[in-house]
Scaffold this active site. Structure first.
Site, PDB file in Angstrom:
ATOM      1  N   HIS A 195      39.050  -7.630  58.766  1.00  0.00           N
ATOM      2  CA  HIS A 195      40.161  -6.976  59.447  1.00  0.00           C
ATOM      3  C   HIS A 195      39.932  -6.931  60.959  1.00  0.00           C
ATOM      4  CE1 HIS A 195      41.705  -4.718  55.633  1.00  0.00           C
ATOM      5  NE2 HIS A 195      41.605  -6.030  55.471  1.00  0.00           N
ATOM      6  N   GLU A 197      40.144  -4.454  63.115  1.00  0.00           N
ATOM      7  CA  GLU A 197      39.306  -3.343  63.560  1.00  0.00           C
ATOM      8  C   GLU A 197      37.834  -3.631  63.275  1.00  0.00           C
ATOM      9  OE1 GLU A 197      43.137  -1.629  61.671  1.00  0.00           O
ATOM     10  OE2 GLU A 197      41.757  -3.308  61.370  1.00  0.00           O
ATOM     11  N   CYS A 223      42.594   0.460  57.446  1.00  0.00           N
ATOM     12  CA  CYS A 223      42.427   0.683  56.011  1.00  0.00           C
ATOM     13  C   CYS A 223      41.220   1.605  55.816  1.00  0.00           C
ATOM     14  CB  CYS A 223      42.226  -0.644  55.282  1.00  0.00           C
ATOM     15  SG  CYS A 223      40.634  -1.423  55.645  1.00  0.00           S
ATOM     16  N   CYS A 226      37.836   0.046  57.058  1.00  0.00           N
ATOM     17  CA  CYS A 226      37.740   0.052  58.517  1.00  0.00           C
ATOM     18  C   CYS A 226      37.596   1.469  59.054  1.00  0.00           C
ATOM     19  CB  CYS A 226      38.959  -0.633  59.128  1.00  0.00           C
ATOM     20  SG  CYS A 226      38.967  -2.430  58.901  1.00  0.00           S
TER      21      CYS A 226
END
Length: 267
Positions: A195, A197, A223, A226
């Site tokens: 992801h 992040e 999410c 993260c």
């Protein structure tokens, strides 16, 4: 230095002012005032000087039929007298009976406003738009997300989602979940994409840069995985543009850990 500051002398951009109206002492005074401020004369919009930084005055009695193209080209339309084309959205309409001092003040105000342009973006908008640009580098075929980590209003790391370094890109078939067009929230165990992040945080670690006490801007809210990385990395604030579908657990965890999270939606 003129009353508009240094913009005219530096030639940061070109401004074309169209003065439309019957000949009168007032329109002559306006044109002379602009000439004194460094505006050159422009007799035809079809043959503009190559010097793209020169400000110009386009002087005509009547507005040409293709006035829409003048507007699209960025010309500032000023009418002196009663507009004969009431549907035309003039930037400024001046009465020929208006005093020269008042007319010049109104025109100067308009020129300054056009030269200074729109207001500077806030820090939130600035960093979120950079995150948005970072998302354009994503190779994920499902959703493109970008993130930046900021400390003291300085970007220390950026990230976007996609397959890990040195592996086949998602858009080249590198992620089986994305290639299979799995429904949102399903087959997450097959997803090989990192992801945005996550990549922003690990990218900082890769280069030995601390993100402690930083703020993370992301085009989507993090999410749960993260969120745990955000907490353990020492980031203290998260700003997101759009909400991720599965956010309840993330927000609860942030609240418990004392991480500030807020939405900043780009218009």
């Amino acid at each position: 230095m003129d009353r508009f500051g240094v913009e005219l002398g530096k030639g940061i951009c070109r401004m074309i002012i169209g003065l439309f109206g019957e000949d009168s002492p007032l329109i002559l005074a306006l044109q002379n005032d602009l000439n004194e401020k460094g505006f050159g004369a422009c007799r035809s919009t079809q043959d503009l000087p190559r010097d793209q930084s020169q400000h110009l005055v386009f002087r005509k009695r009547r507005l040409p039929p293709d006035w829409e193209s003048l507007r699209e080209a960025g010309m500032v339309l000023v009418c002196i007298g009663e507009p004969v084309e009431p549907a035309v959205p003039f930037d400024l309409v001046l009465s020929p009976r208006q005093s020269e001092v008042e007319a010049l003040a109104n025109l100067n105000r308009l020129v300054r406003q056009k030269l200074t342009g729109s207001p500077r973006p806030s820090w939130d908008e600035y960093f979120m738009r950079i995150a948005q640009v970072a998302s354009m580098r994503s190779n994920c075929i499902k959703r493109k997300v970008g993130a930046v980590v900021v400390k003291d209003r300085r970007i220390v790391s950026t990230g976007y989602n996609g397959t890990p370094r040195g592996t086949r890109n998602c858009n080249e078939g590198g992620c089986p979940r994305c290639s299979g067009l799995a429904a949102s929230g399903t087959r997450l165990d097959e997803c090989l994409c990192s992801h945005a992040e996550e990549n922003a945080i690990t990218q900082a670690a890769y280069h030995g840069t601390s993100v402690k006490d930083g703020c993370l801007y992301s085009t989507f809210s993090p999410c749960l995985m993260c969120a745990k990385m955000v907490i353990n990395s020492g980031i203290t604030e998260v700003v997101f543009n759009m909400g991720y579908p599965l956010n309840d657990s993330t927000f609860q965890l942030f609240e418990e850990a004392g991480i500030a999270i807020r939405e900043y939606r780009l218009i």
